[in-house]
Write an enzyme that holds these catalytic residues in place. Structure first.
Site, PDB file in Angstrom:
ATOM      1  N   CYS A  42      20.438  46.043  17.908  1.00  0.00           N
ATOM      2  CA  CYS A  42      20.096  45.648  19.271  1.00  0.00           C
ATOM      3  C   CYS A  42      20.456  46.760  20.246  1.00  0.00           C
ATOM      4  O   CYS A  42      21.455  47.466  20.072  1.00  0.00           O
ATOM      5  CB  CYS A  42      20.831  44.367  19.634  1.00  0.00           C
ATOM      6  SG  CYS A  42      20.484  43.765  21.299  1.00  0.00           S
ATOM      7  N   SER A  44      21.742  46.502  23.040  1.00  0.00           N
ATOM      8  CA  SER A  44      23.016  46.267  23.723  1.00  0.00           C
ATOM      9  C   SER A  44      24.153  47.047  23.081  1.00  0.00           C
ATOM     10  O   SER A  44      25.049  47.543  23.776  1.00  0.00           O
ATOM     11  CB  SER A  44      23.342  44.773  23.730  1.00  0.00           C
ATOM     12  OG  SER A  44      22.408  44.060  24.503  1.00  0.00           O
ATOM     13  N   HIS A  47      23.868  50.556  24.161  1.00  0.00           N
ATOM     14  CA  HIS A  47      24.310  50.712  25.551  1.00  0.00           C
ATOM     15  C   HIS A  47      25.804  51.011  25.635  1.00  0.00           C
ATOM     16  O   HIS A  47      26.256  51.698  26.552  1.00  0.00           O
ATOM     17  CB  HIS A  47      24.021  49.438  26.352  1.00  0.00           C
ATOM     18  CG  HIS A  47      22.573  49.231  26.670  1.00  0.00           C
ATOM     19  ND1 HIS A  47      21.744  50.244  27.088  1.00  0.00           N
ATOM     20  CD2 HIS A  47      21.806  48.113  26.661  1.00  0.00           C
ATOM     21  CE1 HIS A  47      20.534  49.761  27.316  1.00  0.00           C
ATOM     22  NE2 HIS A  47      20.543  48.472  27.053  1.00  0.00           N
ATOM     23  N   HIS A  64      26.237  42.130  17.011  1.00  0.00           N
ATOM     24  CA  HIS A  64      26.398  40.773  17.547  1.00  0.00           C
ATOM     25  C   HIS A  64      25.244  39.854  17.141  1.00  0.00           C
ATOM     26  O   HIS A  64      25.175  38.727  17.618  1.00  0.00           O
ATOM     27  CB  HIS A  64      26.487  40.828  19.079  1.00  0.00           C
ATOM     28  CG  HIS A  64      25.265  41.424  19.721  1.00  0.00           C
ATOM     29  ND1 HIS A  64      25.088  42.787  19.811  1.00  0.00           N
ATOM     30  CD2 HIS A  64      24.171  40.858  20.274  1.00  0.00           C
ATOM     31  CE1 HIS A  64      23.929  43.029  20.409  1.00  0.00           C
ATOM     32  NE2 HIS A  64      23.347  41.867  20.683  1.00  0.00           N
ATOM     33  N   CYS A 170      20.026  36.657  18.703  1.00  0.00           N
ATOM     34  CA  CYS A 170      19.939  37.431  19.941  1.00  0.00           C
ATOM     35  C   CYS A 170      18.506  37.654  20.390  1.00  0.00           C
ATOM     36  O   CYS A 170      18.043  37.048  21.347  1.00  0.00           O
ATOM     37  CB  CYS A 170      20.666  38.780  19.795  1.00  0.00           C
ATOM     38  SG  CYS A 170      20.553  39.827  21.261  1.00  0.00           S
TER      39      CYS A 170
END
Length: 373
Positions: A42, A44, A47, A64, A170
């Site tokens: 992902c 995220s 990031h 996650h 997610c």
């Protein structure tokens, strides 16, 4: 337990992930140990590496989005048992706080600590090089084993393939819910989705499911635009400018009813061009993660006011994990939701830096790390 994990020792420095030995404690009160089948790649997590999500703690065990089989339960666990198949929700849902009882599980009070690095009791379950290791979103799925809080675990039917079920932790609900719940897409709507990676492709699916008759997928990567047609897109465009011209044409000047922003990095300068495709009274949903220190956006506020448009944020697609994760998997098993087609490339844990590079280069809809079973 000794195992492997992908760690960040220098968040925000673009130093990449280090796959190394870690040690995981036994589950404590209301926690479970899960053996993972797969985890999604992902944006995220990337990031955190780039600093768009700034964290002042390290090391970090990333990941996650995952699914697996319960191997051990801690004291006080009655909801699941050893052998159960589960999906992790990257946002916990306690079912007791004000947001949860108001039907807003995605805003559960426990979610305030998902980027804090510690477990719910303020300690660590993971250790490496003699140090406590923080786990992304209380989870840390970049490891074959995870000790997770019960509030982050959703039991699923054992007939569902675990590698595909991982995606519903997610990217699937985040995108699907952004179109269905946050944007409130209606039958006959024209919907524009900006960015059709793992999240945006599911916004396309959600818009189709909700009855949109025209769905425009906007992405600079040609293979993603073509792939979006398989998920329900009726039109595609390479940029916001191209999308505006297209939407004006297909709606006879009325413009789109909804827009969902799911680009990799939600920069403020993009908002003005993206809101321009939406009609008066329409909805613009911001789902993309933005650089945390960014406080300014480009937006014509007079037009926003005078046109009655709504700019809406969406976390987890405004989904309720305990309701929507099983529901989405049921749609998949009935052939009404595409999950298999989301997975572009599968990787081993040791290939995680290549997986992240492929994500940044726009090569995947969803990359998937698959663990040995």
């Amino acid at each position: 337990m000794k195992t492997k994990g992908a760690l960040l020792w220098g968040p925000g420095t673009r130093s990449g992930w280090s796959v190394e030995d870690i040690e995981i404690d036994d589950p404590r009160e209301r926690e479970v140990l899960v053996r993972l089948a797969a985890t999604g790649i992902c944006h995220s997590d990337d990031h955190v590496d780039t600093g768009d999500i700034p964290l002042d703690w390290a090391p970090i065990l990333g990941g996650h989005e995952g699914a697996g089989i319960v191997e051990q339960v801690g004291p006080g666990v009655t909801d699941v048992e050893v052998g159960d198949h589960v999906v992790f929700s990257f946002l916990p849902a306690c079912g007791k706080c004000v947001p949860c009882v108001a039907g807003e599980q995605n805003l559960c009070d426990l979610g305030a600590g998902v980027l804090g690095g510690l477990t719910l009791d303020g300690s660590h379950r993971v250790h490496a090089r003699g140090a406590g290791v923080g786990a992304m979103c209380y989870l840390g799925t970049f490891s074959p084993y995870v000790v997770a809080p019960l509030d982050s675990v959703v039991k699923i039917d054992k007939s569902i393939p675990l590698d595909k079920a991982a995606l519903v932790g997610c990217c699937v609900p985040t995108g699907w819910g952004s179109a269905v719940y946050a944007a409130e897409t209606r039958i006959g709507d024209t919907v524009v989705v900006f960015g059709v990676g793992g999240v945006g492709m599911n916004a396309v699916q959600g818009a189709k499911f909700a009855g949109a008759t025209q769905i425009v997928a906007v992405d600079p990567v040609s293979f993603k635009r073509e792939k979006a047609k398989e998920f329900g897109a009726t039109h595609t465009a390479a940029s916001a400018e191209e999308a505006l011209t297209l939407v004006e044409s297909i709606t006879r000047g009325r413009l789109a009813d909804r827009a969902v922003i799911t680009v990799g990095v939600g920069e403020g300068k993009l908002i003005q061009g993206m809101q321009a495709v939406v009609r008066k009274g329409g909805v613009i949903v911001c789902t993309s993660a933005a650089p945390a220190l960014q406080t300014e956006i480009s937006l014509d506020l007079l037009t926003l006011t005078m046109s009655g448009k709504r700019l809406q944020g969406a976390l987890f697609g405004s989904c309720a994990p305990r309701n929507d994760i099983p529901m989405l998997l049921d749609l998949y098993m009935r052939g009404l939701l595409k999950l298999d087609e989301l997975v572009t490339t599968k990787y081993s844990l040791e290939e995680i830096n290549q997986a992240m590079a492929d994500l940044r280069d726009g090569k995947n809809i969803r990359g998937l790390i698959v663990f040995d079973q």
